[in-house]
Design a protein around this motif. Structure first.
Motif: not given
Lengths: 211, 211
Positions: A74, A76, A78, A80, A121, A167-170, A173, A175, A192, A196, B1-4, B6, B9, B193, B196-197
């Protein structure tokens, strides 16, 4: 041990159709093939094959049309993401939107259709992010990954009997959920990894307008 | 949109068995189940299920024993990787070692066995790196990921009819192949991944001795 030259490995055919002789010591050849299950969704074949040592063996495998996954970003920043019940594992999984290719459909058209149907979307810009094989031991499924941005919300168009929570998520979050083990969907973790690699500068998406 | 959040979830049940009511609007319930194909390797079932809206539908799915993947790290930092022909996709893939669980086998024991059989290496130290679901739409397969270090080389113990080429490669080279699209195996990209983490400090392996 010595590192191996990337070009040599690429030339050696990793993820490349292995018909050019260089991998004759690994390749299996079809002797005959029969359908053993033809369901509404799953099609299974059983093939007699010739091993590199000349012996014969059987390979049972799912025949799949291929799929796409969309990483929707999105304005911003975030992402989907969907929560969807997966019957075979009796779990609700967090997943990027995905779906199977229709016959003769381009992967970008499929990505646009699945994003619209499952989440509502539409995206103005798309960037191809590569292919994965998710069960190569027993399925020919491949998943083409597309990033999408310039999102415009609209109504979901779910199939009858399809239940998907959007939902939306950063990125941070998501990761974090992959670290804690709450995110287990392999294709979503590959998404992801692509993000990265973009953020680290190892890869840069080539954006194109929607078809 | 707002983050959710963790925690919300996680509490909402992502990758958690969805039987506690919170996901009743997503969960499908088994009505009856029948075997439709029982092969040497693949087992397929067809279940009649009840959808969240009360209607019935069918789910066809592969019954799999589960698997492990090993990310083997040599003392010089190079990774042990395999080149293996995958019949369903007619490709030679670069993959971290992996294999199916035997009945009643712990995932660590399986990881030790598969690493030894496929590559000849034994590892002194192991760290659990989480689980993935690689085809949750039509298979109950899960893959448990283990990191292995303190490697000691030995002879491969391949099954009759198994052909696996073992190589070493730097993390950087493997990441580069995931960028160029030469590396397409989803589980192996999930392994990248995890690495990397670890390297970024988002996660730290908890090492334990071999069983």
């Amino acid at each position: 041990m010595t590192d191996r030259n990337i070009e040599a490995i690429v030339a050696g055919g990793s993820a490349v159709r292995a018909t050019e002789g260089v991998d004759e010591h690994l390749v299996e050849r079809r002797v005959r093939s029969e359908s053993v299950y033809e369901g509404h969704f799953l099609k299974v074949r059983r093939d007699e094959i010739r091993l590199p040592n000349g012996k014969t063996a059987w390979r049972e495998h799912v025949v799949h049309p291929g799929a796409v996954m969309i990483v929707p970003i999105a304005d911003d920043g975030l992402l989907i993401i969907e929560r969807q019940y997966r019957y075979p594992i009796d779990r609700v999984l967090l997943e990027f939107p995905a779906g199977k290719l229709d016959p003769n459909e381009t992967t970008l058209h499929c990505a646009q259709r699945e994003l619209r149907e499952e989440t509502g979307f539409r995206a103005r810009e798309w960037a191809y992010a590569g292919r994965m094989h998710n069960a190569p031991a027993y399925s020919n499924e491949f998943i083409e990954v597309w990033l999408a941005r310039g999102l415009v919300a609209g109504p979901q168009e779910l199939d009858d009997g399809e239940f998907v929570e959007v939902q939306t998520m950063s990125e941070a979050a998501l990761f974090a959920l992959a670290v804690t083990g709450e995110l287990t969907d392999a294709k979503t973790m590959v998404g992801l990894l692509k993000l990265q690699q973009w953020r680290s500068g190892a890869w840069s998406p080539s954006w194109q307008p929607a078809e």
